[in-house]
Design a protein around this motif. Structure first.
Motif, PDB file in Angstrom:
ATOM      1  N   GLN A 246      40.363  38.822  49.209  1.00 55.47           N
ATOM      2  CA  GLN A 246      39.688  40.253  49.348  1.00 55.47           C
ATOM      3  C   GLN A 246      38.452  39.861  49.833  1.00 55.47           C
ATOM      4  OE1 GLN A 246      41.275  42.602  45.830  1.00 55.47           O
ATOM      5  NE2 GLN A 246      41.334  43.994  47.601  1.00 55.47           N
TER       6      GLN A 246
ATOM      7  N   ARG B 126      45.120  47.912  43.957  1.00 59.19           N
ATOM      8  CA  ARG B 126      44.484  47.554  45.238  1.00 59.19           C
ATOM      9  C   ARG B 126      45.269  48.425  46.253  1.00 59.19           C
ATOM     10  NH1 ARG B 126      45.057  42.132  42.974  1.00 59.19           N
ATOM     11  NH2 ARG B 126      43.177  41.284  42.946  1.00 59.19           N
TER      12      ARG B 126
ATOM     13  N   ARG C  83      35.226  43.979  49.499  1.00 55.24           N
ATOM     14  CA  ARG C  83      35.427  45.132  48.781  1.00 55.24           C
ATOM     15  C   ARG C  83      34.244  46.116  48.830  1.00 55.24           C
ATOM     16  NH1 ARG C  83      38.177  43.925  43.196  1.00 55.24           N
ATOM     17  NH2 ARG C  83      38.395  46.191  43.341  1.00 55.24           N
TER      18      ARG C  83
END
Length: 932
Positions: A411, A112, A414
């Protein structure tokens, strides 16, 4: 082997290995006079007015001496570092301060882009896998805030709210047993940590040097406010409150090869079998932008009476990182209308290749200029609350504590966008048989460089080509709610049996997660390589900024930092309306429930100056989970679960022949629960578009994994010689069984009906043996000089050797391979020089972490992270009793932050998925600390 690294004098267990013998002799010689005089251990003094301004940081100050006294009196081996010195530290993340302690190393989530932040994310004891550590906040086991493993991300926590880090390397039966490496406890301050009340403000301004050089957002700052008050007729009540907010920008840049290495010569076996004759396949360059926010609050309320103590703790922390990556690459490939100019060759296994020329040397064809954009936005959040009471009367004690913690990792977006088109193949029309490819020069081990013709250089340098290939969006989410109840009863007296304690714990955790891989939402643009509704823009048609400089080599294809807002708008236009199949969404869902129950008993025996604490702990674990699976029996949700228990005896001993010498030893059993993503989680499915999307491989969790077990043996000696002088030496040995390679996620597979099923399995065993030393020496009362007496040196060193057996599936056959433990460096050390006197203090601190094994591979050489060092400087001046100013600089030598290679040596830089070579630059900081 206690150690507390306090600034400006961070604890040290000797310098680098080559210097350890000489410095050990020097330290012992300096300590002997103090030992012979049998001076009394330093007693905490009343806090002065100016000390309350920076009470947690003044050299030899009250809180530092309190930490050292705690280490000295403990029967276990503990190390403590106080963290509040933001004046001489440019590190505003807890993990980067934890690495000051002996044997503590740090790591990041490479998947990440967390290395690009310039901050460490995880801390671990002696380099063991993070899953072998237990992480607590004021003794409360923390929930997950970083992903599906058991590793706890520390980047939420700020030194504005955390007063100290305590590392227990030999926890006894009264503490968690699922901690093979040990326990890392973050402590929040209380009013009783300070001798008098105060209100304090700390303000920071920061600038990131690399971001400034690249004309990106580089500035940031932080503010922290805290106050402590004690009240009541006997000052028996205490309240402490703190709040903080931090925001900063930074940049990073890296380079790597594009794909796995190929053997330089034709059909000579695997790259692993030809580790000294490999050729790179493509090359790439990455530029990262990060916008980090960190904020939170903590509070404590305490009552300390004659018969009962009460406490309450509340903590809230949030970490946000808006992260973008812009990549330029040169790929080896021929595209539509092209072919390789190399002859067709048949390998021994029957497959064919055109990657080798007539002489049998790897010579790929085609030069495809490519660009790529990705975001790795992170949101982490933690809330915890604890209440407890401890009653004590006539030698008896009873304690009860309850806690609730809620952690979140998210998240939400993305984004990925790729730009690919027709490759340059060396012909006038870029059609037919190729005559050119990307030859990668690896003579500079940190900077792979393509060797291109003039025509290829002209072709790849234009950002008008290629146009965009696709855009896609995914997400990840995980939350864990943890409830804990623990209690104990005990007795202490003056006989040989000086204390007895029995207690128990109940811990209940609920996990909920969901994920969607970006590939599942791909929107394809019209290009010469594929059909699509509309043609996408080129890099030149995007808003953004073309970098003027990059590392030590600017690539032939320029790097452009694209407009994030423009990519966000594109996602809204093309990706959001897409309908995702329900089975695809189901594949990313997870519901899990886990319980841990424990009972323990300990006793303390005092035989003169010898103190022995035998104990035994029983822990019972159970989990059940619901997740989606798609195999030969069809797509469906399944339930999985397992119960397992563990009995862990331990013996800790401490011999204190004088106030200045402590000898410690420990033997204990412990275990590590398999990472949650290995025992329960979404199934990952691979399909073959060329065979009507048939399933070719399924990667599944294994709920039957056994916990890793270990026996640990520790022994050491501490020598204290008055204020600012001590030396410690220790040795340790760990023996592990049922080893699982959690960091490398290396698994075993089997083929059933043409589908390769991959599941994690338990492997063989492992061992770790090492020595640690730490010391600190202040000139102090050794010389009759007010100036020289304020100088000092300190540091620590850990040297170890590790070994583990891995089960590797290679060509359908399980083989056992012996190598080092993953993530365990052979050498870690800190070295520091400091001065404090006349209201002025300064320090120069160097941290070094040796090479580590990052991932075990099958047919490729293993991935290693090369040694990394960091030199930091800080200085502070107390202008008045109410004001201190400080300046600090991080990474003064501008060394790399991360450098991964294929194989142990430095010859072959890794591909981008393993990090490559990355720099984040220097960070400079100015601070004000004010008492109000």
């Amino acid at each position: 082997m206690s150690s507390f690294s306090t600034l400006p004098a961070g604890r040290w267990r000797a310098p680098a290995l080559a210097l350890s013998s000489a410095l050990t002799a020097l330290a012992v010689a300096a300590l002997l006079p103090g030992t012979a005089q049998a001076q009394e251990a330093p007693v905490a003094e009343p806090q002065t007015s100016s000390e309350s301004l920076t009470d947690d940081i003044v050299v030899n100050g009250r809180r530092q001496r309190t930490a050292l006294n705690e280490e000295q009196s403990a029967i276990a081996t503990i190390d403590i570092v106080t963290t509040g010195d933001v004046a001489v530290h440019s590190q505003t993340g807890i993990a980067d301060l934890a690495k000051m302690l002996p044997g503590v190393s740090v790591s990041r989530d490479q998947g990440r882009n967390q290395s690009a932040t310039g901050e460490a994310q995880f801390a671990t004891i002696r380099g063991f896998d993070t899953g072998y550590n237990a992480y607590t906040l004021d003794g409360l086991r923390l929930p997950q805030t970083a992903g599906s493993s058991r590793a706890i991300s520390l980047n939420l926590f700020s030194p504005f709210a955390i007063g100290g880090i305590v590392v227990d390397k030999t926890p006894g039966a009264a503490r968690d047993a699922d901690a093979i490496a040990g326990i890392i406890d973050l402590r929040t301050p209380t009013a009783f940590d300070f001798a008098q009340g105060f209100t304090r403000a700390r303000v920071l301004g920061q600038v990131a040097g690399l971001a400034l050089d690249r004309e990106q957002e580089a500035f940031g700052g932080a503010i922290g406010l805290d106050t402590a008050r004690r009240f009541g007729s006997d000052r028996q009540f205490g309240v402490y409150l703190a709040g903080y907010y931090e925001e900063r920008g930074n940049a990073a840049e890296s380079t790597a090869v594009q794909n796995d290495y190929k053997t330089t010569n034709f059909d000579v076996g695997t790259p692993r079998a030809n580790a000294n004759a490999l050729s790179a396949d493509g090359v790439q360059w990455n530029f990262y932008n990060n916008k980090i926010k960190r904020y939170g609050a903590t509070g404590s309320l305490d009552f300390r009476g004659e018969a009962i103590d009460l406490f309450g703790r509340v903590n809230y922390a949030t970490y946000l990182n808006t992260n973008t990556m812009n990549q330029t690459a040169l790929r080896n490939e021929v595209t539509s209308g092209q072919s390789s100019g190399n002859p067709l060759r048949t390998l021994a296994n029957g497959s064919t290749t055109r990657a080798y020329n007539v002489a049998g040397v790897y010579t790929p064809q085609g030069v495809n200029p490519a660009s790529y954009f990705r975001t790795e936005d992170i949101e982490q959040e933690l809330f915890s609350a604890q209440v407890g009471a401890k009653a004590h009367w006539n030698g008896f004690t009873a304690a009860l504590e309850g806690a609730y913690a809620d952690g979140r990792f998210d998240q939400p977006t993305r984004i990925e966008a790729a730009f690919r088109g027709i490759a340059y193949n060396g012909t006038a029309t870029n059609t037919g048989a190729a005559t050119e490819g990307v030859v990668v020069d690896l003579s500079n081990s940190k900077s792979p460089r393509p060797v291109l013709s003039a025509g290829a250089t002209r072709y790849v340098s234009s950002l008008d080509r290629p146009t965009q290939l696709y855009v896609q969006r995914g997400y990840d989410y995980l939350t864990e709610k943890k409830k804990t109840l623990k209690g104990s009863v005990g007795w202490s007296g003056d006989s040989v049996l000086s204390s007895v304690e029995v207690g128990g714990l109940y811990e209940d955790a609920d996990r909920t997660g969901r994920s969607l891989a970006p590939d599942n939402t791909r929107y394809r643009f019209l290009t010469p390589l594929q059909s699509g509704p509309v043609q996408g823009p080129s890099i030149n048609q995007y808003l953004g900024y073309v970098l003027k400089d990059f590392l030590d080599y600017y690539p032939a294809r320029p790097i452009k930092v694209l407009s994030r807002a423009q990519l966000d708008a594109q996602v809204r236009d093309y990706v959001d309306p897409m309908v995702i199949a329900q089975n695809t969404l189901n594949q990313g869902l997870l519901d899990g429930h886990e319980q841990r129950k424990a009972l323990y008993g300990t006793a303390t025996l005092k035989l003169g100056t010898l103190e022995v604490m035998p104990g035994i702990r029983y822990e019972d674990n159970s989990f059940n989970a619901r997740y989606f699976i798609n195999d030969a029996d069809g797509a469906r949700f399944v339930n999985a679960g397992r119960d397992y228990d563990h009995l862990d005896p331990s013996v800790l001993a401490a011999w204190k022949p004088s106030d200045r010498i402590t000898v410690r030893a420990a033997a204990r059993s412990s275990y590590a629960r398999p990472s949650f993503d290995l025992i329960a989680g979404p199934t990952r499915i691979t399909r073959d578009p060329g065979r009507n999307n048939a399933i070719t491989a399924i990667s599944q969790p294994n709920p039957d994994l056994k916990p890793v077990q270990a026996w640990s043996y520790d022994a050491g000696i501490d020598v204290y010689a008055g204020v600012g002088r001590y030396f410690q030496l220790a040795a340790y040995y760990k023996d592990l069984s049922n080893f699982v390679v959690t960091t490398a996620t290396r698994t075993a597979g089997e083929t059933i009906d043409g589908i390769v099923y991959t599941r994690p399995i338990n492997g063989g065993g492992g061992t770790a043996k090492g020595v640690e030393a730490s010391g600190r020496f202040t000139v102090g009362d050794m010389v009759d000089s007010s100036f020289l007496g304020n100088f000092g040196v300190g540091g620590n060193i850990t040297y170890q050797q590790t070994e583990a057996s891995y089960v590797i599936p290679l060509n359908g056959v399980r083989t056992t391979r012996t190598s080092a433990l993953p993530q365990a460096p052979d050498l870690i050390y800190n070295a520091e020089v400091f001065y404090a006197g006349g209201g002025f203090r300064t320090n120069l601190w160097y941290n070094y972490t040796g090479r580590i094994l990052a991932a075990v591979q099958d047919s490729q050489p293993d991935i290693y992270v090369q040694p990394v060092g960091e030199l930091n400087f800080g200085a502070a001046y107390e202008v008045t009793d109410n004001l201190e100013i400080g300046v600090s600089a991080r990474n003064l030598l501008d060394q790399h932050t991360y450098w991964a290679t294929v194989g142990k040596g430095e010859t072959y830089i890794s591909n981008d998925r393993n990090g490559g070579y990355l720099k984040t630059g220097r960070v400079f900081q100015f601070s004000l600390t004010m008492k109000m």
